[in-house]
Scaffold this motif. Sequence first.
Motif, PDB file in Angstrom:
ATOM      1  N   ASP A   1      80.847 -67.789 -14.004  1.00  0.00           N
ATOM      2  CA  ASP A   1      79.430 -67.447 -14.161  1.00  0.00           C
ATOM      3  C   ASP A   1      78.805 -67.299 -12.777  1.00  0.00           C
ATOM      4  O   ASP A   1      78.348 -68.262 -12.158  1.00  0.00           O
ATOM      5  CB  ASP A   1      78.715 -68.539 -14.949  1.00  0.00           C
ATOM      6  N   ALA A   2      78.796 -66.057 -12.284  1.00  0.00           N
ATOM      7  CA  ALA A   2      78.272 -65.778 -10.943  1.00  0.00           C
ATOM      8  C   ALA A   2      76.884 -65.163 -11.004  1.00  0.00           C
ATOM      9  O   ALA A   2      76.460 -64.481 -10.067  1.00  0.00           O
ATOM     10  CB  ALA A   2      79.238 -64.844 -10.205  1.00  0.00           C
ATOM     11  N   ARG A   3      76.147 -65.425 -12.073  1.00  0.00           N
ATOM     12  CA  ARG A   3      74.825 -64.814 -12.224  1.00  0.00           C
ATOM     13  C   ARG A   3      73.854 -65.256 -11.135  1.00  0.00           C
ATOM     14  O   ARG A   3      72.907 -64.540 -10.814  1.00  0.00           O
ATOM     15  CB  ARG A   3      74.246 -65.151 -13.599  1.00  0.00           C
ATOM     16  N   HIS A   4      74.070 -66.459 -10.574  1.00  0.00           N
ATOM     17  CA  HIS A   4      73.171 -66.965  -9.541  1.00  0.00           C
ATOM     18  C   HIS A   4      73.576 -66.507  -8.142  1.00  0.00           C
ATOM     19  O   HIS A   4      72.912 -66.850  -7.164  1.00  0.00           O
ATOM     20  CB  HIS A   4      73.129 -68.495  -9.581  1.00  0.00           C
ATOM     21  N   PHE A   5      74.665 -65.752  -8.033  1.00  0.00           N
ATOM     22  CA  PHE A   5      75.101 -65.230  -6.738  1.00  0.00           C
ATOM     23  C   PHE A   5      74.209 -64.047  -6.333  1.00  0.00           C
ATOM     24  O   PHE A   5      73.450 -63.509  -7.114  1.00  0.00           O
ATOM     25  CB  PHE A   5      76.551 -64.759  -6.819  1.00  0.00           C
ATOM     26  N   GLY A   6      74.379 -63.638  -5.087  1.00  0.00           N
ATOM     27  CA  GLY A   6      73.725 -62.428  -4.618  1.00  0.00           C
ATOM     28  C   GLY A   6      72.451 -62.706  -3.846  1.00  0.00           C
ATOM     29  O   GLY A   6      71.877 -63.803  -3.890  1.00  0.00           O
ATOM     30  N   HIS A   7      72.003 -61.682  -3.117  1.00  0.00           N
ATOM     31  CA  HIS A   7      70.769 -61.755  -2.341  1.00  0.00           C
ATOM     32  C   HIS A   7      70.073 -60.404  -2.421  1.00  0.00           C
ATOM     33  O   HIS A   7      70.707 -59.378  -2.688  1.00  0.00           O
ATOM     34  CB  HIS A   7      71.061 -62.101  -0.880  1.00  0.00           C
ATOM     35  N   VAL A   8      68.781 -60.404  -2.208  1.00  0.00           N
ATOM     36  CA  VAL A   8      68.017 -59.160  -2.267  1.00  0.00           C
ATOM     37  C   VAL A   8      68.286 -58.341  -1.019  1.00  0.00           C
ATOM     38  O   VAL A   8      68.228 -58.838   0.104  1.00  0.00           O
ATOM     39  CB  VAL A   8      66.506 -59.443  -2.382  1.00  0.00           C
ATOM     40  N   ALA A   9      68.630 -57.078  -1.223  1.00  0.00           N
ATOM     41  CA  ALA A   9      68.848 -56.141  -0.114  1.00  0.00           C
ATOM     42  C   ALA A   9      68.151 -54.837  -0.489  1.00  0.00           C
ATOM     43  O   ALA A   9      68.669 -54.053  -1.274  1.00  0.00           O
ATOM     44  CB  ALA A   9      70.337 -55.912   0.127  1.00  0.00           C
TER      45      ALA A   9
END
Length: 552
Positions: free
Chosen positions: A439-447
Motif C-alpha cells: 500500500d504505497a498510497r501515501h508515497f509521492g510528492h507534489v511536482a
Amino acid sequence: MADELLTMADIARLAQVKLPAVSNWRRRHKDSFPESSRRQGQDLFRGEDIAQWLDGRKIARNDLAPGELPDTTYGIRFRRNLRLPMQLPETTMRGLWRQIERNQGTLSPAVQADLVLGLHYLRFRDPETWARITSSEPSRVGSEIKYAAVRFVGERNLPMDYLSRAVLLPRWDAHGTSQLHALVQAIDLAWRDVEASGASEGWIFDQLLARFAVSEGRRGAEYLVPPEVVRLVVEALAPSPGDSVLDPWCGAGGLLVGLVDHVKRLGHDASAMTVAGATPNQRSWWLTRMNCELHGVAADVGVRPAMTLVDDPHRGRRFDIVLTNPPFNMKLREGDYRFDRPWRYGAPPRTNANFAWLQHVINVLSDRGRAAVLMPNGASSSVHPSERAIRQRMVEDGVVDAIIGLPLGLFDATSIPVAVWILRAPAGVTDDDRVLFVDARHFGHVAGRKRELSSAEVDRIIEILRIWHAGELGDEVLSSNGDLVAVAGLDDMRAHDFRLSASVYVAKTFSDDDSVAKIHRLNDELDALGRRAVDVDAHAASQLARVREWIP
C-alpha cells in the motif's frame, strides 16, 4: 579536446566573439578567469577551463547567433564549436519549448505535437534530408519538409504521415513560415547539444512527449506512463536478456523502451530479446514506432494498428514478460471483442473490459511468464458479480502474485486511484496461495501539477518485491514495514470477499506525530499548488497579450 591548449584568438573564434571581448573578459575578471601557461611567447589556456568559465556567461539576446535560443551561454556555444562533451543544460529544453510555444497561435496542440515530434524523427532518420532543410531559405523550409514527409510515406512506409499532415494543414503565411524556420533551427541546435553530451537520440523525444502530454491535456496524456511508474513496473518483472516481451496496448511504447533500456543499463546485450506490441490507433502506432526507433529498440508493432481484444496481431504467441497500461473501465460495443471466446476465469461484463485485459495477459504468458498490468483500483474491489467471481478464480489458480496500490495524481490522464497487478503464469495446484500487498498510497510528492514517486520510494517497493520473490519475507521484514506491506492467504482473502485492494490488508497506524507531519505535508502541497496557480495565471495573461496583438 578538453586538454587542448588555446590562444586568445582561438577562444574568440570558438566563442564567436571578437578578440577584444576576450581580452576584456580576462582584464575585468582577473580573479576568476582561467590561468594561462606561457609558451613561445603566447598565453595558452586549457579548453575545458575556458568552457567551464564561459558556462556562467549568458549571451545577450541581440548577440545570439541564428538558431540559438534565449538563455544560451557562451559555454554552450564554445563547447559545441570545440566539440567538447557537455551536460545537457536545462536551457536546451526550456529554449526549445519557448520556440515551440511561439507557434501556439498557428497550430492546435495536437498538430503542434505531430509537427515537432515528426521533425525530431526526420532529423534522426534522414540526416542528409535534414541538412538540406536546415540550409534552406526560410520561405523554402515548409516545401522541403512537405517533400521529405511525402517521400518517406510513399517510398519507405515509415511513420511520417502525421508530419506530412501537420505541415500541410496550417496556412503558413510569412510570419508562420518564419516561425517554422526558427523551429527547425531550434530542433537542430538541441540535437547538436544531445550529440555533444553523449545522450541518446531518444532523450529529447522523451522530454517533448512529456511536455506535449501536459499541453494536449487528457488526449496527449493517455499515451504516457510516468517515468517512475515505468521503472517500477519494469524492475518489478526483473527482465533478462533472453526474454520475449509484449505490450498489448502500447500508448507511445514507453513501457517497451523502459524495459529494454533497463536491460542495457545492467550491461546486458538486449539484441536477443524479442519485443512486440500492439497499438490501438494510428497515432499510437506512429508514436510507438518513432519512440522505439529513437531508443534503438527493435519492436514488432505490426504494419498497422490493431485492437488486441478484437484482432490480436500476435495470436498464438506466448511471452515471458507482458507489461501494459490498457484503458481503464473501457466500455465496448457488442462486436468490439469476442465475448464467446473461452475465458479462463469467466466472461467479463460487456460494460467493462478490465478483466478482459487481465485474462488476455494471463493467456499469453509462457510457462515461466510474469506480467505487470496497470489497473484502476476499482478492479481490485468491484462488487460486480462476474468481476468478483473472476478475482476469486484468479486467486485460487495462483496467478495473482502481488498488488501494489499507488498514490493519487501520478497520471495526467486520470485522477482515479491506480494499482499494479503483478501476475504469473498459471501453475495449477500450488502450495502457496498467498498474495503480497503493498500500500504505497501515501508515497509521492507534489511536482508541478501532479505527484511523483521518488527514486528511494521506488527502490523500497522493488526491494520488498525482491525479498518476496526470494522467499525471504519473514516476520521481521513485515513488522518493519507494517504500514506498507502485508501478506494474505486464501482464507484471509475469502474473509474479505476477495477484495484485492492493498488498503484492505495493510494495517495503517497513525500517531499524533504522524498527524502533525501530514498537516505540514498538506500545507506544503497547498503552497506549491498556490505557486503553480500564480505561474499558470501569468502564462495565461502572456498568451492573451500575444493573441491581442493579432486582433485588429
